[in-house]
Design a protein around this motif. Sequence first.
Motif, PDB file in Angstrom:
ATOM      1  N   LEU A  92     -63.078 -41.766 -21.172  1.00  0.00           N
ATOM      2  CA  LEU A  92     -63.197 -41.856 -19.887  1.00  0.00           C
ATOM      3  C   LEU A  92     -62.630 -42.777 -19.240  1.00  0.00           C
ATOM      4  O   LEU A  92     -62.493 -42.238 -17.875  1.00  0.00           O
ATOM      5  CB  LEU A  92     -65.030 -42.290 -20.403  1.00  0.00           C
ATOM      6  CG  LEU A  92     -65.542 -42.028 -21.311  1.00  0.00           C
ATOM      7  CD1 LEU A  92     -67.342 -42.952 -21.690  1.00  0.00           C
ATOM      8  CD2 LEU A  92     -66.094 -40.682 -20.745  1.00  0.00           C
ATOM      9  N   ASN A  93     -61.745 -43.313 -19.560  1.00  0.00           N
ATOM     10  CA  ASN A  93     -60.793 -44.523 -19.191  1.00  0.00           C
ATOM     11  C   ASN A  93     -59.535 -43.651 -18.617  1.00  0.00           C
ATOM     12  O   ASN A  93     -58.669 -43.982 -17.874  1.00  0.00           O
ATOM     13  CB  ASN A  93     -60.903 -45.471 -19.747  1.00  0.00           C
ATOM     14  CG  ASN A  93     -61.766 -45.878 -19.844  1.00  0.00           C
ATOM     15  OD1 ASN A  93     -62.767 -46.362 -18.807  1.00  0.00           O
ATOM     16  ND2 ASN A  93     -61.861 -47.356 -21.093  1.00  0.00           N
ATOM     17  N   ILE A  94     -59.216 -42.742 -19.533  1.00  0.00           N
ATOM     18  CA  ILE A  94     -57.477 -42.414 -19.530  1.00  0.00           C
ATOM     19  C   ILE A  94     -57.322 -41.993 -17.635  1.00  0.00           C
ATOM     20  O   ILE A  94     -58.081 -40.967 -17.934  1.00  0.00           O
ATOM     21  CB  ILE A  94     -56.856 -41.841 -20.330  1.00  0.00           C
ATOM     22  CG1 ILE A  94     -57.246 -43.034 -21.890  1.00  0.00           C
ATOM     23  CG2 ILE A  94     -56.199 -40.475 -20.080  1.00  0.00           C
ATOM     24  CD1 ILE A  94     -57.371 -41.360 -23.011  1.00  0.00           C
ATOM     25  N   GLU A  95     -56.364 -41.674 -17.714  1.00  0.00           N
ATOM     26  CA  GLU A  95     -55.829 -40.901 -16.216  1.00  0.00           C
ATOM     27  C   GLU A  95     -54.273 -40.263 -16.028  1.00  0.00           C
ATOM     28  O   GLU A  95     -53.300 -41.300 -17.159  1.00  0.00           O
ATOM     29  CB  GLU A  95     -55.650 -41.730 -14.714  1.00  0.00           C
ATOM     30  CG  GLU A  95     -56.960 -43.040 -14.925  1.00  0.00           C
ATOM     31  CD  GLU A  95     -56.395 -43.996 -13.643  1.00  0.00           C
ATOM     32  OE1 GLU A  95     -57.610 -45.057 -13.779  1.00  0.00           O
ATOM     33  OE2 GLU A  95     -55.546 -44.625 -13.718  1.00  0.00           O
ATOM     34  N   ALA A  96     -54.790 -39.388 -15.930  1.00  0.00           N
ATOM     35  CA  ALA A  96     -53.403 -38.563 -16.212  1.00  0.00           C
ATOM     36  C   ALA A  96     -52.298 -38.111 -14.772  1.00  0.00           C
ATOM     37  O   ALA A  96     -53.466 -37.512 -13.513  1.00  0.00           O
ATOM     38  CB  ALA A  96     -53.693 -37.192 -16.753  1.00  0.00           C
ATOM     39  N   LYS A  97     -51.546 -38.073 -14.860  1.00  0.00           N
ATOM     40  CA  LYS A  97     -51.167 -37.057 -14.175  1.00  0.00           C
ATOM     41  C   LYS A  97     -49.470 -36.130 -14.377  1.00  0.00           C
ATOM     42  O   LYS A  97     -48.884 -36.486 -15.938  1.00  0.00           O
ATOM     43  CB  LYS A  97     -49.900 -38.211 -12.905  1.00  0.00           C
ATOM     44  CG  LYS A  97     -50.829 -39.328 -12.155  1.00  0.00           C
ATOM     45  CD  LYS A  97     -50.010 -40.991 -11.818  1.00  0.00           C
ATOM     46  CE  LYS A  97     -51.256 -41.635 -11.500  1.00  0.00           C
ATOM     47  NZ  LYS A  97     -50.784 -42.674 -10.738  1.00  0.00           N
ATOM     48  N   ILE A  98     -48.822 -34.471 -13.936  1.00  0.00           N
ATOM     49  CA  ILE A  98     -48.476 -33.388 -14.144  1.00  0.00           C
ATOM     50  C   ILE A  98     -47.461 -33.208 -13.602  1.00  0.00           C
ATOM     51  O   ILE A  98     -47.114 -33.876 -11.866  1.00  0.00           O
ATOM     52  CB  ILE A  98     -50.220 -32.573 -14.407  1.00  0.00           C
ATOM     53  CG1 ILE A  98     -50.656 -33.396 -15.170  1.00  0.00           C
ATOM     54  CG2 ILE A  98     -48.995 -31.735 -15.453  1.00  0.00           C
ATOM     55  CD1 ILE A  98     -51.642 -32.301 -15.115  1.00  0.00           C
ATOM     56  N   PHE A  99     -46.724 -33.637 -14.353  1.00  0.00           N
ATOM     57  CA  PHE A  99     -44.621 -33.226 -13.330  1.00  0.00           C
ATOM     58  C   PHE A  99     -44.721 -32.094 -14.016  1.00  0.00           C
ATOM     59  O   PHE A  99     -44.436 -31.808 -15.598  1.00  0.00           O
ATOM     60  CB  PHE A  99     -44.396 -34.744 -13.002  1.00  0.00           C
ATOM     61  CG  PHE A  99     -44.284 -35.387 -12.724  1.00  0.00           C
ATOM     62  CD1 PHE A  99     -44.948 -35.887 -11.129  1.00  0.00           C
ATOM     63  CD2 PHE A  99     -45.400 -36.871 -13.155  1.00  0.00           C
ATOM     64  CE1 PHE A  99     -45.725 -36.413 -10.406  1.00  0.00           C
ATOM     65  CE2 PHE A  99     -46.331 -37.459 -12.653  1.00  0.00           C
ATOM     66  CZ  PHE A  99     -46.514 -38.021 -11.286  1.00  0.00           C
ATOM     67  N   GLY A 100     -43.809 -31.273 -13.174  1.00  0.00           N
ATOM     68  CA  GLY A 100     -42.418 -30.278 -13.754  1.00  0.00           C
ATOM     69  C   GLY A 100     -42.554 -29.178 -12.852  1.00  0.00           C
ATOM     70  O   GLY A 100     -43.670 -28.613 -12.099  1.00  0.00           O
ATOM     71  N   GLY A 101     -42.762 -28.177 -14.450  1.00  0.00           N
ATOM     72  CA  GLY A 101     -42.878 -26.943 -14.112  1.00  0.00           C
ATOM     73  C   GLY A 101     -42.470 -25.992 -13.206  1.00  0.00           C
ATOM     74  O   GLY A 101     -42.787 -25.175 -12.952  1.00  0.00           O
ATOM     75  N   SER A 102     -41.184 -25.950 -13.417  1.00  0.00           N
ATOM     76  CA  SER A 102     -40.128 -25.303 -12.137  1.00  0.00           C
ATOM     77  C   SER A 102     -39.635 -24.240 -12.232  1.00  0.00           C
ATOM     78  O   SER A 102     -40.185 -23.890 -13.749  1.00  0.00           O
ATOM     79  CB  SER A 102     -38.959 -26.029 -11.413  1.00  0.00           C
ATOM     80  OG  SER A 102     -38.258 -26.077 -11.873  1.00  0.00           O
ATOM     81  N   ASN A 103     -39.631 -23.370 -11.662  1.00  0.00           N
ATOM     82  CA  ASN A 103     -39.408 -21.627 -11.683  1.00  0.00           C
ATOM     83  C   ASN A 103     -37.958 -20.924 -11.471  1.00  0.00           C
ATOM     84  O   ASN A 103     -37.806 -20.557 -10.152  1.00  0.00           O
ATOM     85  CB  ASN A 103     -40.913 -21.019 -11.492  1.00  0.00           C
ATOM     86  CG  ASN A 103     -42.234 -21.259 -12.335  1.00  0.00           C
ATOM     87  OD1 ASN A 103     -41.751 -21.323 -13.251  1.00  0.00           O
ATOM     88  ND2 ASN A 103     -43.053 -21.255 -11.193  1.00  0.00           N
ATOM     89  N   SER A 104     -36.737 -22.035 -11.374  1.00  0.00           N
ATOM     90  CA  SER A 104     -34.997 -22.214 -10.761  1.00  0.00           C
ATOM     91  C   SER A 104     -34.721 -20.895 -11.410  1.00  0.00           C
ATOM     92  O   SER A 104     -33.837 -20.260 -10.994  1.00  0.00           O
ATOM     93  CB  SER A 104     -34.711 -23.692 -10.781  1.00  0.00           C
ATOM     94  OG  SER A 104     -34.927 -23.792 -12.264  1.00  0.00           O
ATOM     95  N   LEU A 105     -35.510 -20.466 -12.705  1.00  0.00           N
ATOM     96  CA  LEU A 105     -34.759 -19.425 -12.696  1.00  0.00           C
ATOM     97  C   LEU A 105     -34.845 -18.248 -12.593  1.00  0.00           C
ATOM     98  O   LEU A 105     -33.984 -16.741 -13.278  1.00  0.00           O
ATOM     99  CB  LEU A 105     -34.756 -19.888 -14.879  1.00  0.00           C
ATOM    100  CG  LEU A 105     -33.677 -21.225 -15.068  1.00  0.00           C
ATOM    101  CD1 LEU A 105     -33.646 -21.276 -16.573  1.00  0.00           C
ATOM    102  CD2 LEU A 105     -32.245 -20.578 -14.587  1.00  0.00           C
TER     103      LEU A 105
END
Length: 153
Positions: free
Chosen positions: A83-96
């Motif tokens: 209930l207290n955990i907060e998330a941030k998501i980064f990455g996942g580029s499609n350069s190829l």
Amino acid sequence: MSDVKMYNLINGNFIVTSGNTEIHTILGSCVSVCLWDPLTRVAGMNHFMVPGTPDAINGNPNQGYFSIHVLVNSMLKRGCSILNIEAKIFGGSNSLTPNIQYAIGTRNAAVADMLLVQYGIKILARHTGGHHGRKVIFNTATGKVKMKLLSNV
């Protein structure tokens, strides 16, 4: 004044800490999930390369399903509450590749989103997709993340 520890996170690894740490990583199609519990002040971050499969809860830390499962459970073992955990998501580029069927970055980000929602973890921020890599610095004392897009060289 407290000393800030620096940690470079590479693919297939994760870290969970309550210390004053800056976690650095570089992402292309890989994804990192940054978790922070503001009440316990425990933070965690992973770095995975491929989505994996839903049955991969006992498997390869380079796979998103397994990596996120281990990261969340490590946070819970340190006394955090979902209930207290907060998330941030980064990455996942499609350069190829522009082909969405093979766009591993898009698939990685989708797995992170889906699993965090299934766990009931609030996603406060995300910066995913596109065609550029990212440098991410996660301050585990504050839960803040600095992110910089990397240009093609």
